[in-house]
Design a protein around this motif. Structure first.
Motif, mmCIF file in Angstrom:
data_model
loop_
_atom_site.group_PDB
_atom_site.id
_atom_site.type_symbol
_atom_site.label_atom_id
_atom_site.label_comp_id
_atom_site.label_asym_id
_atom_site.label_seq_id
_atom_site.Cartn_x
_atom_site.Cartn_y
_atom_site.Cartn_z
ATOM 1 N N THR A 101 -3.833 1.437 -3.214
ATOM 2 C CA THR A 101 -4.326 2.543 -2.187
ATOM 3 C C THR A 101 -5.559 2.324 -1.462
ATOM 4 O O THR A 101 -5.614 2.950 -0.151
ATOM 5 C CB THR A 101 -4.655 3.811 -3.261
ATOM 6 N N ASP A 126 2.088 -5.307 5.212
ATOM 7 C CA ASP A 126 1.139 -4.246 4.974
ATOM 8 C C ASP A 126 -0.096 -4.430 5.549
ATOM 9 O O ASP A 126 -0.543 -5.471 5.438
ATOM 10 C CB ASP A 126 1.369 -4.306 3.425
ATOM 11 N N THR A 133 1.629 -0.950 -6.282
ATOM 12 C CA THR A 133 0.875 -0.454 -5.173
ATOM 13 C C THR A 133 -0.505 -0.480 -5.273
ATOM 14 O O THR A 133 -1.109 -0.329 -6.100
ATOM 15 C CB THR A 133 1.525 1.103 -4.796
ATOM 16 N N ARG A 143 7.635 -2.868 -8.852
ATOM 17 C CA ARG A 143 6.611 -2.470 -7.729
ATOM 18 C C ARG A 143 5.240 -2.312 -8.242
ATOM 19 O O ARG A 143 4.976 -1.638 -9.183
ATOM 20 C CB ARG A 143 7.315 -1.325 -6.944
ATOM 21 N N CYS A 197 0.707 -1.154 -0.132
ATOM 22 C CA CYS A 197 -0.248 -0.011 0.024
ATOM 23 C C CYS A 197 0.831 1.089 -0.010
ATOM 24 O O CYS A 197 1.847 1.588 0.926
ATOM 25 C CB CYS A 197 -1.087 -0.012 1.105
ATOM 26 N N SER A 198 0.846 2.060 -0.981
ATOM 27 C CA SER A 198 1.534 3.167 -1.022
ATOM 28 C C SER A 198 1.350 4.302 -0.050
ATOM 29 O O SER A 198 2.126 5.202 0.437
ATOM 30 C CB SER A 198 1.277 4.218 -2.671
ATOM 31 N N ILE A 222 6.397 1.118 2.751
ATOM 32 C CA ILE A 222 7.333 1.656 1.780
ATOM 33 C C ILE A 222 8.935 1.325 2.393
ATOM 34 O O ILE A 222 9.792 0.765 1.593
ATOM 35 C CB ILE A 222 7.239 3.211 2.039
#
Length: 344
Positions: A216, A240, A214, A212, A186-187, A193
């Motif tokens: 949201t 995550d 991601t 990668r 998840c960004s 990260i």
């Protein structure tokens, strides 16, 4: 905080009275009774503990349960010497803010924040109430403390930094023909990260090609997962929170497609991931609970370094391995804790 100071002050006065009178043998019984009465008064007001949890998934739930268990083991049971209020934000940032403001307004004596977004939310609202964090990868990098060795603020706790390099090493051992991996996370999660950066460095050091992907929100998990099918040989997902809670959905797409997923923790393995080198989140919560006991009994949170889980465990999902058609080497299997996909 006021209750901490009040308890300590009364206890200290009791100790002084006892020390001043203890030498008079003829008054021993009377003095002892007075001290016990004062000490009892010091503990009459329970410590108010607030727990703010980002969302529900096995790792975060286990850390919470471990925290409460450690308090109980030390004699601080909910409804007796302490009162515990649990609030779960269900992954919603606005809920985190509302809960954080409520805990501060209520004048909690101690707050446990579970997961990085929860910790950042409550730390923004108060610089006075002691805050313990858990399931936070790097408190210093997340701007929660000055440094992990010396917080020098009202925040300390435990890190769930996992052995990312060992997890990537495991990927290559289980999938020796893998050439390209996708790191999915998840960004919006700082903890993810940090781990994604570590995973990419470890993977490239082993000669793997890395991409990668991601997400949201839960709304795009299925779409992003579907997009990696056929584009790589394996997926790596760190600890995550969004994807941990969505792991059954992820594995329902990847496993039938023959795409193995190496994950950051045991709950994600039980959710359909192939394997992990994982820390024990119950033990992590207990470690945090022991820190809470120290605070209740007078420790200074500013000088309490961030602590880390020890003895990570190799965990392999036999259900996932069978579905993927992967044979686990005997030497790896002999060292592993074997589990199956949870039906929950």
């Amino acid at each position: 905080m006021k209750k901490f100071l009040s308890m300590l002050a009364v206890a200290a006065m009791s100790a002084m009275v006892f020390a001043g009178c203890g030498g008079a043998a003829g008054n021993e019984g009377e003095t002892g009774a007075g001290s016990e009465s004062s000490a009892a008064t010091a503990m009459e007001t329970p410590v108010d503990v607030g727990i703010i949890q980002l969302t529900e998934h096995p790792a975060l739930d286990a850390s919470r349960e471990g925290f409460i268990a450690a308090l109980a083991e030390a004699g601080y049971t909910d409804g007796d010497k302490i009162n515990i209020e649990l609030q779960n934000a269900q992954g919603d940032q606005s809920n985190l803010k509302t809960i954080s403001q409520k805990f501060v307004s209520d004048g909690k004596d101690l707050i446990l924040a579970i997961a990085t977004p929860a910790a950042q939310s409550i730390a923004t609202e108060t610089k006075d109430i002691p805050i313990l964090v858990t399931a936070v990868t790097d408190p210093a990098a997340s701007a929660l403390v000055e440094s992990n060795d010396a917080p020098n603020c009202n925040v300390s706790g435990t890190s769930d930094l996992t052995p990312v390099k060992e997890q990537i090493d495991l990927l290559t051992k289980l999938l020796p023909d893998a050439k390209k991996i996708t790191i999915m996370y998840c960004s919006g999660e700082e903890n993810s990260i940090i781990q994604a950066d570590m995973a990419e460095e470890a993977a490239k050091a082993l000669g793997l090609e890395v991409e990668r992907k991601t997400v949201t929100s839960t709304n795009d998990v299925a779409q992003v997962t579907q997009s990696v099918i056929g584009s790589c040989d394996a997926v790596y997902i760190p600890t995550d929170n969004l994807l941990a809670s969505s792991m059954p959905l992820v594995s329902s797409i990847t496993n039938p497609a023959g795409l193995p997923v190496i994950v950051g923790e045991t709950g994600m393995v039980n959710g359909g991931g192939l394997a992990s080198v994982a820390i024990d989140y119950t033990d992590l919560g207990k470690l945090t609970g022991k820190m809470a006991v120290e605070l209740i009994e007078g420790a200074d949170i500013k000088t309490m370094p961030i602590q880390y889980a020890e003895n990570p465990e190799l965990v392999i999902n036999e259900t996932a391995a069978a579905e993927l058609g992967i044979t686990i080497p005997d030497d790896i299997k002999a060292e592993a804790t074997l589990t199956t996909t949870s039906n929950e």
